[in-house]
Design a protein around this motif. Structure first.
Motif, short mmCIF file in Angstrom:
data_model
loop_
_atom_site.label_atom_id
_atom_site.label_comp_id
_atom_site.label_asym_id
_atom_site.label_seq_id
_atom_site.Cartn_x
_atom_site.Cartn_y
_atom_site.Cartn_z
N LYS A 113 0.83 -1.20 0.00
CA LYS A 113 0.00 0.00 0.00
C LYS A 113 0.86 1.26 0.00
CE LYS A 113 -4.00 -2.05 2.35
NZ LYS A 113 -4.82 -2.05 3.58
N MET A 114 1.95 1.18 0.76
CA MET A 114 2.87 2.33 0.82
C MET A 114 3.47 2.61 -0.55
SD MET A 114 6.48 2.69 2.81
CE MET A 114 7.22 1.60 1.58
N VAL A 115 3.85 1.55 -1.28
CA VAL A 115 4.45 1.72 -2.60
C VAL A 115 3.45 2.34 -3.57
CG1 VAL A 115 5.48 0.55 -4.57
CG2 VAL A 115 6.10 -0.16 -2.27
N VAL A 116 2.20 1.85 -3.52
CA VAL A 116 1.16 2.40 -4.39
C VAL A 116 0.94 3.88 -4.08
CG1 VAL A 116 -1.30 2.31 -4.98
CG2 VAL A 116 0.02 0.19 -4.76
N GLN A 117 0.83 4.20 -2.78
CA GLN A 117 0.63 5.59 -2.39
C GLN A 117 1.82 6.46 -2.79
OE1 GLN A 117 -2.17 6.91 -1.06
NE2 GLN A 117 -1.16 8.89 -1.31
N LEU A 118 3.02 5.90 -2.62
CA LEU A 118 4.23 6.64 -3.00
C LEU A 118 4.25 6.91 -4.50
CD1 LEU A 118 6.96 7.82 -2.15
CD2 LEU A 118 7.96 5.54 -2.48
N GLU A 119 3.88 5.89 -5.29
CA GLU A 119 3.86 6.07 -6.75
C GLU A 119 2.84 7.14 -7.14
OE1 GLU A 119 3.44 3.39 -10.81
OE2 GLU A 119 2.61 2.63 -8.93
N THR A 120 1.67 7.10 -6.50
CA THR A 120 0.63 8.09 -6.78
C THR A 120 1.11 9.50 -6.43
OG1 THR A 120 -1.09 6.45 -6.34
CG2 THR A 120 -1.75 8.78 -6.31
N THR A 121 1.74 9.61 -5.25
CA THR A 121 2.23 10.91 -4.80
C THR A 121 3.32 11.44 -5.73
OG1 THR A 121 1.75 10.32 -2.51
CG2 THR A 121 3.26 12.17 -2.87
N ILE A 122 4.24 10.54 -6.12
CA ILE A 122 5.34 10.95 -7.01
C ILE A 122 4.78 11.41 -8.35
CG2 ILE A 122 7.32 10.12 -8.33
CD1 ILE A 122 7.96 10.61 -5.43
N LYS A 123 3.81 10.68 -8.89
CA LYS A 123 3.21 11.07 -10.17
C LYS A 123 2.52 12.44 -10.06
CE LYS A 123 2.51 6.54 -12.28
NZ LYS A 123 1.51 5.54 -12.75
N ALA A 124 1.82 12.63 -8.93
CA ALA A 124 1.15 13.91 -8.72
C ALA A 124 2.17 15.05 -8.63
CB ALA A 124 0.30 13.86 -7.45
N LEU A 125 3.27 14.80 -7.92
CA LEU A 125 4.32 15.81 -7.80
C LEU A 125 4.96 16.10 -9.15
CD1 LEU A 125 6.06 14.74 -4.47
CD2 LEU A 125 4.69 16.78 -4.86
N GLN A 126 5.17 15.01 -9.94
CA GLN A 126 5.75 15.20 -11.27
C GLN A 126 4.83 16.03 -12.16
OE1 GLN A 126 6.42 11.12 -12.39
NE2 GLN A 126 8.54 11.11 -11.63
N GLN A 127 3.52 15.76 -12.05
CA GLN A 127 2.56 16.53 -12.84
C GLN A 127 2.57 18.00 -12.42
OE1 GLN A 127 -1.12 14.43 -12.23
NE2 GLN A 127 -0.65 12.85 -13.75
N LYS A 128 2.63 18.22 -11.09
CA LYS A 128 2.68 19.60 -10.60
C LYS A 128 3.97 20.27 -11.02
CE LYS A 128 -0.35 19.01 -6.60
NZ LYS A 128 -0.47 19.08 -5.12
N GLU A 129 5.08 19.50 -10.96
CA GLU A 129 6.36 20.06 -11.38
C GLU A 129 6.33 20.41 -12.86
OE1 GLU A 129 11.14 18.94 -11.32
OE2 GLU A 129 9.64 17.40 -10.96
N GLU A 130 5.74 19.54 -13.66
CA GLU A 130 5.63 19.82 -15.10
C GLU A 130 4.75 21.04 -15.35
OE1 GLU A 130 4.22 17.54 -19.23
OE2 GLU A 130 4.17 16.49 -17.31
N ALA A 131 3.65 21.11 -14.57
CA ALA A 131 2.76 22.27 -14.72
C ALA A 131 3.47 23.56 -14.31
CB ALA A 131 1.50 22.08 -13.87
N LEU A 132 4.23 23.49 -13.21
CA LEU A 132 4.98 24.67 -12.77
C LEU A 132 6.06 25.05 -13.78
CD1 LEU A 132 5.37 23.93 -8.94
CD2 LEU A 132 4.01 25.73 -10.00
N THR A 133 6.71 24.02 -14.35
CA THR A 133 7.73 24.29 -15.37
C THR A 133 7.11 24.98 -16.58
OG1 THR A 133 9.04 22.38 -14.66
CG2 THR A 133 9.48 23.27 -16.86
#
Length: 339
Positions: A113-133
């Motif tokens: 569950k932690m890995v799934v949540q971590l993957e989801t969080t990382i993807k969300a952060l990457q999307q936000k980072e891409e949006a900010l970029t």
């Protein structure tokens, strides 16, 4: 050996085993068993298990387990699972979120569950980072567009200001700007108690020149006269287009004789320099000039604007005198203040 002795020995062994398992510091082999090889082997086995468990507790999975048996086998299995779990964590650290665990019961479920949540969080952060970029890039582009627009506006403002102040054909000050600038210079000259002069120039027979060579060559002639005049001026002198083929000059810190000399330099430069026409033919132009002086002392009784208009009128009269006396000459007006 009696039963009581056997029970006593059994209790001693059990007590020693309990102390080996519970005590912070392992107890030494009792003196009674110091020569018993079986007891010594049992003691060392428990010590080895203690060391293995202590190393696991500290996170050291490098221990080589040489023991045999169920407990040793369980330690080996635990060691293998922990090593595998550490490897999976390392893979996740590298960005592989496909790792899952199914060999450690409830811990495996929580880990997955932690890995799934971590993957989801990382993807969300990457999307936000891409949006900010993308936003940063857009902002940079917008800043650049606005900066370019501002530069163009400033350039246009400077161009419009230049066009508003200068004659579009010859580049000298237009009549309105000339009067405004000379008004300021006149105030400064009078404040310093310095005399000055105004001069008017008219190109001789300019209409005949236009009729003979055309208006394009006429425009070239006007620019040629400006070039000749400017080459004879000081940086403090001001030149403007008065109208048509007439030009006007302001000579600061100049008495009448010096103003006449300046006008003569301009006239001579025009007379002695040929104008090359578009067809390669060369012609010579002539000009008549009238000069009038203004004494700083006149400002005691009259305003600068009134004095400016008066002296320009005198210069105009001197110009007509030069024309009437045969043209291609400089005439000076009599020093005459306002009544």
């Amino acid at each position: 050996m009696s039963d009581n002795d056997r029970i006593k020995i059994a209790h001693m062994v059990l007590d020693h085993a309990e102390r080996l398992l519970d005590a912070m510091d392992p107890p030494p082999i009792p003196e009674e068993f110091s020569g018993d090889a079986v007891f010594i082997q049992f003691h060392e086995k428990i010590l080895a298990l203690r060391e293995i468990m202590a190393s696991f507790a500290c996170g050291d999975l490098s221990q080589q387990i040489q023991l045999r048996g169920v407990v040793a086998g369980s330690c080996k299995a635990l060691q293998a699972n922990l090593r595998h779990m550490a490897w999976k964590v390392q893979q996740i650290e590298k960005g592989d979120y496909t790792q899952r665990m199914d060999f450690m019961g409830d811990f495996s479920s929580s880990f997955n569950k932690m890995v799934v949540q971590l993957e989801t969080t990382i993807k969300a952060l990457q999307q936000k980072e891409e949006a900010l970029t993308n936003l940063a890039v857009s902002l940079q582009e917008e800043v650049k567009r606005r900066s370019d627009t501002l530069l163009k506006l400033k350039k246009s403002e400077a161009e419009f200001k230049y066009l508003a102040q200068h004659d579009p054909l010859t580049g000298v000050f237009n009549r309105r700007s000339f009067f405004a600038l000379t008004q300021e210079s006149l105030v400064g000259s009078i404040a310093l108690k310095k005399d000055c002069c105004f001069c008017l120039l008219d190109i001789d027979y300019f209409k005949a020149f236009n009729d003979t060579y055309g208006h394009v060559e006429g425009d070239n002639a006007l620019k040629f006269v400006v070039s000749m005049a400017q080459s004879s001026l000081r940086q403090t002198d001001i030149m403007g287009r008065y109208g048509g083929e007439e030009f006007i000059f302001f000579f600061s810190d100049t008495d009448l004789s010096q103003g006449v000399a300046a006008a003569e330099r301009i006239r001579a430069a025009i007379e002695n320099t040929p104008l090359t026409l578009d067809d390669g033919k060369t012609v010579y132009l002539r000009a008549s000039l009238g000069v009038a002086g203004l004494l700083a002392s006149w400002a005691l009784t009259h305003s600068c604007s009134a004095l400016q208009a008066h002296v320009i009128r005198l210069a105009d009269e001197a110009l007509y005198q030069a024309k009437n006396e045969g043209r291609n000459k400089v005439c000076a007006a009599e020093l005459k203040g306002l009544d």
